[in-house]
Design a protein around this motif. Structure first.
Motif, short mmCIF file in Angstrom:
data_model
loop_
_atom_site.label_atom_id
_atom_site.label_comp_id
_atom_site.label_asym_id
_atom_site.label_seq_id
_atom_site.Cartn_x
_atom_site.Cartn_y
_atom_site.Cartn_z
N GLY A 46 -69.41 -46.85 42.33
CA GLY A 46 -70.71 -46.62 41.70
C GLY A 46 -71.75 -46.34 42.76
O GLY A 46 -71.50 -46.50 43.96
N ASP A 47 -72.92 -45.93 42.31
CA ASP A 47 -74.02 -45.58 43.21
C ASP A 47 -75.29 -46.24 42.69
O ASP A 47 -75.81 -45.88 41.63
CB ASP A 47 -74.19 -44.06 43.26
N ARG A 48 -75.80 -47.20 43.43
CA ARG A 48 -76.94 -47.98 42.99
C ARG A 48 -78.23 -47.18 42.94
O ARG A 48 -79.25 -47.65 42.42
CB ARG A 48 -77.14 -49.19 43.91
N THR A 49 -78.23 -45.99 43.49
CA THR A 49 -79.46 -45.20 43.57
C THR A 49 -79.64 -44.24 42.39
O THR A 49 -80.66 -43.56 42.30
CB THR A 49 -79.49 -44.38 44.87
N VAL A 50 -78.65 -44.15 41.50
CA VAL A 50 -78.75 -43.19 40.40
C VAL A 50 -78.70 -43.92 39.06
O VAL A 50 -78.18 -45.04 38.95
CB VAL A 50 -77.60 -42.15 40.46
#
Length: 327
Positions: A46-50
């Motif tokens: 996952g990507d915490r920035t999106v």
């Protein structure tokens, strides 16, 4: 311990993963999936920035979460809020940079802090780290540990500080050595930081702790002498006083990694009280071990260390070095 590591693949994050696995813990790692992980790890991508980037964490329970995030604090806010009811304790790898400047020599965790907000986006590093701390405190009450690290060195370093010194000294010849050589230094090996962090989780510790060696654990002279020794170099260390170095326009910390002249910056980096962490189980390995292990790792990579894209490339430009070495 059911362990969730946020990051877990580079430098401190990988040290945390290794430390948890060494204890036989059940380890889940959440990150963008860009790096290979040990086979014992359960990967979550996952990507915490999106938007929607935390979907992989929607389910699951863990005894502890270990987090190294250093960018926008709202990413930590969202993660902490999502996990608060499903995680026992939140251990955050923070930084001594959260203390407000100027810092008095020998001060501990009681020192004043910078202002920060959990809702911030991209802000300066100290403010971002403090905002993340506040987010965790609000979501977890007293079920948190802020591991406020100082200068971090050791194998897998992706900032370039000790790798630069090792490579420069390995090339041999006269080398600018920033004085005074007896200047005391503080740093922590990433592996010691990781070992203490997993210990803190298991022991149920709470609150902030300065994580760094005691002042004088090593000196600038010992550090560079060790670099000469482990590389087998014939380099000649030429000790130059701070006034001459600064007059030449050399940028401390960046162009001469680890080194800063006496003053407020030096007090902030190399004169902090760590008695609380030492009393809570912090163990610091010999400097010789950190230097030797970093050199072994660096040679295995052909001398080219990884470089974090969000940090400046460190090291003294050859033309500045040549100017300083003139008779």
């Amino acid at each position: 311990m059911r362990t969730l590591i946020l990051g877990g693949s580079e430098f401190v994050g990988r040290a945390l993963t290794d430390a948890a696995l060494a204890r036989g813990w059940d380890v889940t790692v959440f990150n963008r999936g860009r790096y290979e992980l040990p086979p014992q790890v359960r990967p979550l991508v996952g990507d915490r920035t999106v938007e929607g980037g935390l979907a992989a964490l929607a389910d699951g329970e863990w005894d502890v979460v270990l987090d190294t995030w250093s960018a926008a604090p709202r990413a930590v806010r969202d993660t902490a809020d999502l996990l608060a009811d499903r995680v026992g304790r939140y251990v955050y790898i923070s930084t001594c940079s959260v203390y407000a400047e100027p810092t008095a020599p020998g001060v501990g965790e009681e020192a004043p802090l910078v202002e920060g907000s959990p809702d911030d986006g991209d802000v300066a590093y100290p403010i971002a780290k403090r905002g993340a701390e506040i987010a965790i405190e609000r979501a977890f009450g007293d079920r948190y540990v802020h591991a406020r690290a100082g200068l971090i060195l050791g194998p897998r370093e992706n900032i370039g500080r000790l790798p630069w010194w090792l490579n420069r000294i390995a090339r041999g010849g006269p080398v600018v050595a920033p004085g005074p050589r007896e200047s005391p230094l503080q740093f922590i090996d990433a592996r010691d930081l990781a070992e203490w962090s997993v210990h803190a989780a298991q022991a149920g510790l709470s609150g902030p702790y300065n994580l760094i060696s005691p002042t004088g654990h090593t000196t600038m002279g010992e550090l560079l002498d060790l670099c000469v020794r482990v590389t087998g170099s014939t380099a000649e260390l030429r000790w130059i006083d701070p006034e001459t170095i600064l007059a030449a326009g050399v940028q401390p910390w960046i162009e001469l990694p680890v080194w800063v002249p006496a003053g407020e910056d030096y007090n902030s980096i190399h004169r902090r009280d760590v008695s609380k962490a030492l009393a809570a189980g912090l163990r610091i390995r010999p400097t010789a071990e950190t230097v030797a292990d970093t050199w072994t790792w660096l040679r295995a990579l052909g001398g080219v260390a990884p470089q974090r894209p969000d940090r400046p490339v460190v090291g003294l430009p050859p033309e500045k070095e040549a100017e300083l070495l003139k008779p």
